[in-house]
Design a protein around this motif. Structure first.
Motif, mmCIF file in Angstrom:
data_model
loop_
_atom_site.group_PDB
_atom_site.id
_atom_site.type_symbol
_atom_site.label_atom_id
_atom_site.label_comp_id
_atom_site.label_asym_id
_atom_site.label_seq_id
_atom_site.Cartn_x
_atom_site.Cartn_y
_atom_site.Cartn_z
ATOM 1 N N ASP A 76 15.350 1.549 -0.353
ATOM 2 C CA ASP A 76 14.649 0.510 0.207
ATOM 3 C C ASP A 76 13.308 0.636 -0.039
ATOM 4 O O ASP A 76 12.383 -0.244 -0.407
ATOM 5 C CB ASP A 76 14.945 0.525 1.722
ATOM 6 N N VAL A 77 12.922 2.095 -0.008
ATOM 7 C CA VAL A 77 11.334 2.204 -0.128
ATOM 8 C C VAL A 77 10.843 1.864 -1.660
ATOM 9 O O VAL A 77 9.988 1.236 -1.746
ATOM 10 C CB VAL A 77 10.941 3.651 0.301
ATOM 11 N N ASP A 78 11.806 2.399 -2.408
ATOM 12 C CA ASP A 78 11.504 2.129 -4.130
ATOM 13 C C ASP A 78 11.562 0.608 -4.310
ATOM 14 O O ASP A 78 10.544 0.201 -4.837
ATOM 15 C CB ASP A 78 12.707 2.880 -4.743
ATOM 16 N N VAL A 95 3.465 3.131 1.800
ATOM 17 C CA VAL A 95 1.961 3.032 0.936
ATOM 18 C C VAL A 95 1.977 3.821 -0.310
ATOM 19 O O VAL A 95 1.574 3.437 -1.147
ATOM 20 C CB VAL A 95 0.855 3.429 2.062
ATOM 21 N N ASP A 96 2.667 4.998 0.047
ATOM 22 C CA ASP A 96 2.501 5.834 -1.250
ATOM 23 C C ASP A 96 3.369 5.539 -2.172
ATOM 24 O O ASP A 96 3.262 5.741 -3.309
ATOM 25 C CB ASP A 96 3.003 7.290 -0.535
ATOM 26 N N THR A 131 3.145 -3.077 -0.469
ATOM 27 C CA THR A 131 1.935 -3.750 0.355
ATOM 28 C C THR A 131 2.331 -3.723 1.781
ATOM 29 O O THR A 131 3.482 -4.145 2.017
ATOM 30 C CB THR A 131 1.822 -5.136 -0.241
ATOM 31 N N VAL A 132 1.677 -3.459 2.753
ATOM 32 C CA VAL A 132 2.114 -3.206 4.046
ATOM 33 C C VAL A 132 1.251 -4.091 4.821
ATOM 34 O O VAL A 132 0.040 -4.159 4.730
ATOM 35 C CB VAL A 132 1.880 -1.669 4.706
ATOM 36 N N ASP A 163 1.442 6.710 14.588
ATOM 37 C CA ASP A 163 2.954 6.929 14.736
ATOM 38 C C ASP A 163 3.473 6.584 13.381
ATOM 39 O O ASP A 163 4.817 6.779 12.903
ATOM 40 C CB ASP A 163 3.688 6.096 15.778
ATOM 41 N N CYS A 164 2.776 5.595 12.417
ATOM 42 C CA CYS A 164 3.317 5.189 11.337
ATOM 43 C C CYS A 164 2.543 5.893 9.894
ATOM 44 O O CYS A 164 2.931 5.436 8.766
ATOM 45 C CB CYS A 164 3.200 3.797 10.962
ATOM 46 N N GLY A 165 1.786 6.894 10.334
ATOM 47 C CA GLY A 165 1.017 7.519 9.344
ATOM 48 C C GLY A 165 -0.100 6.681 8.467
ATOM 49 O O GLY A 165 -0.490 7.260 7.154
ATOM 50 N N LEU A 166 -0.322 5.447 8.850
ATOM 51 C CA LEU A 166 -1.320 4.750 8.212
ATOM 52 C C LEU A 166 -2.807 5.380 8.401
ATOM 53 O O LEU A 166 -3.138 5.891 9.609
ATOM 54 C CB LEU A 166 -1.566 3.449 8.279
#
Lengths: 392, 392
Positions: free
Chosen positions: B256-258, B288-289, B293-294, B320-323
């Motif tokens: 999914d991330v990919d 993001v990494d 696009t978030v 909590d989401c690392g942004l």
């Protein structure tokens, strides 16, 4: 004598079990009659008064009692916050940044910042704050902060033992001598409480005990910052010396929980600091189940928790500390009063200070159900309207 | 032609890399000149105009773009929330409670609730909302909700595929037929988007695909609720069909991330729902990494996220989401615009809608540094002042 009536309250939280239902003392369709800054009666809706605040069926709660704040400071540590969120852990050492900024700020600057924070606390429904010194760290500067704190509250706390001042780095015992001697002596007429940051990187158990005993000898009540960043002796010392409150309680041992459960020392949770330092949250459920009295406070300070939002603390306590909404609301009002050992605040009952918040919600449940929202329509402190949101 | 000038902006976030520094397009000591609801220029502080809003050195950001909300409903599910916090997990089934309340509410009642939520969004700095139907679940009731949504936004979304209506329990395929047929046909002139809740307990992958394809055939853009409560096929379908956004993204697989990283489908994170349902938080850093696009949105709805507080979403995304705070602010403004495939909002630049929020803070960092605070002093939407906090 003029009377203010807060009328047509759909759901009134009194925190008085003798007049309402359950621990929150819920009364429905009520009015609160206020004279000279105090509650004189809780009556059925429809009471007469010279002035009238119409709740239009909404919920009214006692004003929040924020029993742990560091509101007198200068400077901004948002860059440190951003760096921490990007991976640098929180350390007590950052306090020195605020000490430097606070010492070089003028009294009018400090007062303006303090008043802004009180105004924002009012917008959030808070009607009483405890206020600590601790960004001065010399006799002169600590006294200045206590005098300023005394302008906004009678719950002032000498917290010279916040961190060893940079000028005495490596000479902690000398600094503790200063705190226990000249600082306590000079501060005693101005402060109600003494507090110590008992933590690795701040003050150890022996130092904590010395400071608290010196304060106690000078007539100050005791509070302790305990187990914020890791386990430590703070809670045991607090309970042993009969402190009013042990604050943070994030990293408790089983023995700490038992000690709090069997004592009159309130366990004050500060989940907004755990939020802003990305710490684990304290286990409020375990404390309640052990019989401890739990309070919730913001720990408003520029380093680890720059917020005055008691509603956020309630939402976090419910989501992450295992409290029910009822327990969290009680902790943020009556619990705070208990942590300050007073019964004139934290409840809406005849004789209590007329401190209350009118919510833009039918129930106090919305304080957790609607996280991040500005739910306070109006705030009354000592009978005066200190915040009213303009209409749409 | 009258001009409004927002002047003496200490730190202006434009989201326009061509006029300012970094991805946020930061400009210092600026003014924004507004005419007829649009930005006409970003100039140095001190510009003249018929009307003037003085930022007094504070920070101004583009108005938040809340690209995922369910704001047209009736009823209150605070008791369900409290029960969930006491241990009952969130299930899609609770939606039926709101469907029943919404169907029986009058249009004026629904409109009043919607307007209250828009007003509170304005107080929080939001200037654009996407708005979904989904609490009607019949042709007539879904159309009513879309018409109401159309009163406050041009980003209206048919979300009849929110849950299988109770009247067709056990006959999901029949309900999907209705959605793909009569509902899409009737809604197409009123809606810009179609959305599906692809989740165990709601709609499976095949059903999701059918609904999206029917919407696409009728000219609607695609959005998907994907991987909220557990892993599922939603993200893959969204990417494959070229959806504008896959929303929630809490339980993503590596694939999914990919897929999101290699697509134009925006990953919209809704951390306030993870807060209010005590779910884990989505891993924004990983997205993001991976090049995705978030966007950040509130998911305002009475069941799983009854908040319009974009600032809370930013604080949660950072904790909590690392942004980073910069990434979170971009996601809550430009990211939302991207998720709605429009470039007239989410930035402050000539030609864009004059949508902005004036913060009671020197920097946007305070949006995360000061969690739970009401930091918005004033909100301008389409050039009009829609919120201004009264002075102390």
């Amino acid at each position: 004598m003029t009377a203010l009536v807060v009328d047509r309250i759909g759901l009134l939280v009194t925190n008085d079990e003798t007049v309402g239902e359950g621990r929150l003392g819920i009364v429905r369709d009520a009015a609160v009659v206020i004279e000279d800054g105090s509650v004189v009666a809780v009556v059925p809706a429809g009471a007469a008064g010279d002035e009238r605040l119409d709740a239009a069926g909404a919920c009214v709660i006692p004003g929040f009692v924020d029993s742990h704040t560091h509101p007198v400071f200068a400077g901004d540590r948002s860059a440190e916050f951003a760096a921490r969120m990007a991976g640098r852990p929180y350390a007590a050492g950052g306090i020195h940044t605020t000490v430097a900024a606070t010492r070089s700020a003028s009294e009018p600057e400090l007062r303006a910042g303090l008043r802004r924070r009180v105004a924002e606390a009012h917008r959030g429904g808070t009607t009483h704050l405890e206020a600590k010194s601790g960004y001065g760290l010399t006799v002169e500067h600590e006294l200045r902060l206590l005098r300023l704190a005394g302008e906004i509250t009678d719950d002032t706390t000498l917290m010279a033992a916040h961190v060893v001042t940079a000028e005495r780095a490596g000479a902690a015992e000398e600094y503790v001598d200063l705190v226990c001697g000249a600082m306590v002596e000079a501060a005693a007429p101005l402060a109600r409480w003494i507090d110590v940051f008992c933590e690795r990187g701040a003050f150890d158990g022996d130092q904590t005990r010395r400071v608290l005993e010196a304060g106690q000898a000078a007539g100050l009540g005791l509070r302790v910052h305990a187990a914020q960043l890791g386990p430590g002796p703070g809670v045991q010392i607090a309970v042993e010396l009969g402190a009013a409150s042990a604050d943070h309680c994030t990293h408790l041992t089983g023995a700490d929980v038992d000690a709090l459960g069997g004592s009159t020392t309130v366990a004050t949770l500060l989940p907004a600091s755990d939020f802003s330092t990305r710490q684990p949250y304290p286990d409020g459920r375990r404390l309640v189940d052990a019989g401890a009295t739990v309070a919730l406070a913001t720990n408003c300070n520029p380093g680890s928790s720059f917020t005055t939002a008691m509603a956020l603390c309630i939402a976090l306590a419910v989501r992450d500390c295992g409290l029910t909404v009822e327990e969290a609301l009680w902790a943020a009002t009556a619990g705070g009063a208990r942590a300050l050992r007073r019964d004139d605040i934290g409840r809406i009952a005849p004789g209590a200070r007329a401190d209350l918040a009118l919510l833009d919600a039918p129930s106090y449940l919305h304080l957790a159900y609607r996280p991040g929202m500005d739910l306070v329509l109006a705030t009354v402190a000592r009978g005066a309207l200190v915040w009213a949101r303009p209409g749409p």
